[in-house]
Enzyme design. Structure first.
Site, PDB file in Angstrom:
ATOM      1  N   GLU A  78      45.435  -4.370  61.470  1.00  0.00           N
ATOM      2  CA  GLU A  78      45.071  -3.472  62.573  1.00  0.00           C
ATOM      3  C   GLU A  78      43.643  -3.737  63.038  1.00  0.00           C
ATOM      4  O   GLU A  78      42.891  -4.476  62.399  1.00  0.00           O
ATOM      5  CB  GLU A  78      45.221  -2.016  62.133  1.00  0.00           C
ATOM      6  CG  GLU A  78      44.411  -1.679  60.889  1.00  0.00           C
ATOM      7  CD  GLU A  78      43.859  -0.274  60.898  1.00  0.00           C
ATOM      8  OE1 GLU A  78      43.186   0.067  61.882  1.00  0.00           O
ATOM      9  OE2 GLU A  78      44.073   0.452  59.912  1.00  0.00           O
TER      10      GLU A  78
ATOM     11  N   LYS B 177      40.522   3.926  71.047  1.00  0.00           N
ATOM     12  CA  LYS B 177      41.406   3.971  69.879  1.00  0.00           C
ATOM     13  C   LYS B 177      42.823   4.246  70.383  1.00  0.00           C
ATOM     14  O   LYS B 177      43.071   5.265  71.024  1.00  0.00           O
ATOM     15  CB  LYS B 177      40.934   5.069  68.924  1.00  0.00           C
ATOM     16  CG  LYS B 177      41.728   5.184  67.636  1.00  0.00           C
ATOM     17  CD  LYS B 177      41.139   6.299  66.773  1.00  0.00           C
ATOM     18  CE  LYS B 177      41.998   6.587  65.564  1.00  0.00           C
ATOM     19  NZ  LYS B 177      41.495   7.743  64.798  1.00  0.00           N
TER      20      LYS B 177
ATOM     21  N   VAL C 162      47.354   2.370  62.905  1.00  0.00           N
ATOM     22  CA  VAL C 162      48.530   1.977  62.123  1.00  0.00           C
ATOM     23  C   VAL C 162      49.785   2.053  62.996  1.00  0.00           C
ATOM     24  O   VAL C 162      50.597   1.124  63.030  1.00  0.00           O
ATOM     25  CB  VAL C 162      48.678   2.860  60.868  1.00  0.00           C
ATOM     26  CG1 VAL C 162      50.051   2.672  60.212  1.00  0.00           C
ATOM     27  CG2 VAL C 162      47.567   2.556  59.860  1.00  0.00           C
TER      28      VAL C 162
ATOM     29  N   ASP D   1      47.544  19.213  63.272  1.00  0.00           N
ATOM     30  CA  ASP D   1      46.951  17.881  63.405  1.00  0.00           C
ATOM     31  C   ASP D   1      47.626  16.940  62.404  1.00  0.00           C
ATOM     32  O   ASP D   1      47.299  16.933  61.218  1.00  0.00           O
ATOM     33  CB  ASP D   1      45.437  17.950  63.165  1.00  0.00           C
ATOM     34  CG  ASP D   1      44.734  16.654  63.541  1.00  0.00           C
ATOM     35  OD1 ASP D   1      45.433  15.666  63.849  1.00  0.00           O
ATOM     36  OD2 ASP D   1      43.484  16.633  63.533  1.00  0.00           O
TER      37      ASP D   1
ATOM     38  N   SER E  48      48.936  12.870  62.033  1.00  0.00           N
ATOM     39  CA  SER E  48      48.820  11.531  62.599  1.00  0.00           C
ATOM     40  C   SER E  48      50.162  11.016  63.109  1.00  0.00           C
ATOM     41  O   SER E  48      51.203  11.198  62.469  1.00  0.00           O
ATOM     42  CB  SER E  48      48.278  10.568  61.543  1.00  0.00           C
ATOM     43  OG  SER E  48      48.367   9.233  61.992  1.00  0.00           O
ATOM     44  N   ALA E  49      50.105  10.318  64.248  1.00  0.00           N
ATOM     45  CA  ALA E  49      51.307   9.669  64.789  1.00  0.00           C
ATOM     46  C   ALA E  49      51.793   8.536  63.890  1.00  0.00           C
ATOM     47  O   ALA E  49      52.932   8.077  64.037  1.00  0.00           O
ATOM     48  CB  ALA E  49      51.018   9.130  66.190  1.00  0.00           C
ATOM     49  N   ASP E  50      50.947   8.100  62.946  1.00  0.00           N
ATOM     50  CA  ASP E  50      51.368   7.049  62.009  1.00  0.00           C
ATOM     51  C   ASP E  50      52.646   7.444  61.274  1.00  0.00           C
ATOM     52  O   ASP E  50      53.505   6.598  61.000  1.00  0.00           O
ATOM     53  CB  ASP E  50      50.280   6.790  60.956  1.00  0.00           C
ATOM     54  CG  ASP E  50      48.992   6.225  61.523  1.00  0.00           C
ATOM     55  OD1 ASP E  50      48.965   5.881  62.725  1.00  0.00           O
ATOM     56  OD2 ASP E  50      48.012   6.129  60.757  1.00  0.00           O
TER      57      ASP E  50
ATOM     58  N   LYS F 274      44.548   8.183  53.664  1.00  0.00           N
ATOM     59  CA  LYS F 274      43.100   8.389  53.565  1.00  0.00           C
ATOM     60  C   LYS F 274      42.833   9.718  52.858  1.00  0.00           C
ATOM     61  O   LYS F 274      43.434  10.738  53.181  1.00  0.00           O
ATOM     62  CB  LYS F 274      42.470   8.358  54.955  1.00  0.00           C
ATOM     63  CG  LYS F 274      42.601   7.003  55.642  1.00  0.00           C
ATOM     64  CD  LYS F 274      41.931   6.995  57.006  1.00  0.00           C
ATOM     65  CE  LYS F 274      42.051   5.618  57.653  1.00  0.00           C
ATOM     66  NZ  LYS F 274      43.368   5.366  58.241  1.00  0.00           N
TER      67      LYS F 274
END
EC number: 4.2.1.70
Length: 312
Positions: A31, A93, A113, A145, A147-149, A166
């Protein structure tokens, strides 16, 4: 390479990566958000170039992915890597939501990602090495909240090798989310979920596998069975580079409190938290971050080689 025909004006694959795909050599995607938003310059560009060399030494071909001038690029030049490193947070981003707009506007974009998985899949690349995946943020029961990952992992056929999610995230909720959407969370030689800077956490992975060949075999069976979606391979940071749990947790707690006080939300939260944790640990977390990326690149190369051997 890919069943979906996409215009070369939108997607460009470097000659090195094209040759590898054509000749069925193992390829590892990388990435670019880690370059622009994950580390300061010049360590970001230096690390990215060294990670590519590490993959080549393992007998695989690196494919760093980004959007350059509105073109999705698979395999970057050193100049393009350095451009992303120098521009840093000025580079957009890009996750799934943002990808078409950055391409349409002819801009530069650093892929997360999620968007790296999308572009890797378009190119026909099945293995991707990163630092850590995104996940469910702390306090998500109030903010939503997430992540779209995680949704990309549920839907896109790419294996992501990481040091876990993370550790600035809510690891428990992240594992629950992955379970809900049927994403295998594989612990490489571990039953405990690695927590990015630390080798363990209070949470378990869904299965422990001890070799690259076992992981590659699972990939083949999963996708040949029509079970779409990715796999997460959680690879603990090498012991000599791991951080003391109390040190990193204290820094994360302080950084999270500061982010809340300053109203830092959405896609800016992860870069803010990682940078602040690096400051609070006197740069130790950045050193650990760099080393875990190298470690993941080595394992991803081994998995890519085994997968290529099995899948042909």
């Amino acid at each position: 390479m890919s069943e979906l025909k996409i215009s070369p004006e939108l997607l460009q694959i470097s000659p090195e990566v094209q040759d590898a795909l054509k000749n069925k050599k193992p390829v590892v995607a990388l990435e670019s958000t880690i370059i622009s938003h994950g580390m300061p310059f010049p360590q970001n560009a230096q690390t990215a170039i060294e990670v590519e060399e590490t993959i080549r030494k393992q007998g695989a071909v690196p494919a760093t992915i980004a959007i350059i001038g509105g073109v999705m690029k698979v395999g970057l030049s050193k100049e393009e890597i350095e451009l992303l490193g120098r521009e840093g947070h000025n580079v957009t981003k890009v996750s799934r939501r943002d990808l078409p707009f950055v391409v349409a506007a002819g801009k530069n974009g650093a892929t997360t990602v999620a968007s790296t998985m999308i572009i890797a899949a378009l190119a026909g690349i099945k293995v991707f090495a990163t630092g850590g995946i995104g996940g469910v943020h702390r306090g998500a029961e109030h903010t939503f909240d997430i992540s779209a990952d995680l949704q990309e992992l549920a839907n896109t056929n790419v294996t992501v090798v990481c040091a876990g999610a993370k550790s600035i995230l809510d690891l428990g909720l992240t594992t629950e989310y992955l379970e809900t959407f049927g994403v295998p969370l594989i612990g490489y030689q571990t039953k405990a979920l690695p927590a990015f800077f630390c080798r363990t956490s209070p949470f378990d992975v869904s299965i422990r596998l001890d070799s690259a060949s076992e992981i590659a075999r699972a990939m083949v069976v999963k996708w040949q069975s029509g079970l779409n979606g990715g796999l997460v391979v959680a690879n603990p940071i090498p012991e000599q580079f791991a951080m003391p749990e109390h040190t990193i947790n204290a820094a994360i707690d302080q950084a999270v409190a500061e982010a809340e006080a300053q109203g830092v939300i959405g896609k800016e939260s992860t870069p803010f938290l990682l940078a602040r944790v690096a400051e609070l640990t006197g740069g130790d977390s950045l050193k650990s971050n760099i080393q875990l990326v190298f470690n993941n690149a080595i394992l991803a190369s081994e998995i890519a080689k085994e997968y290529q051997r099995l899948a042909g």
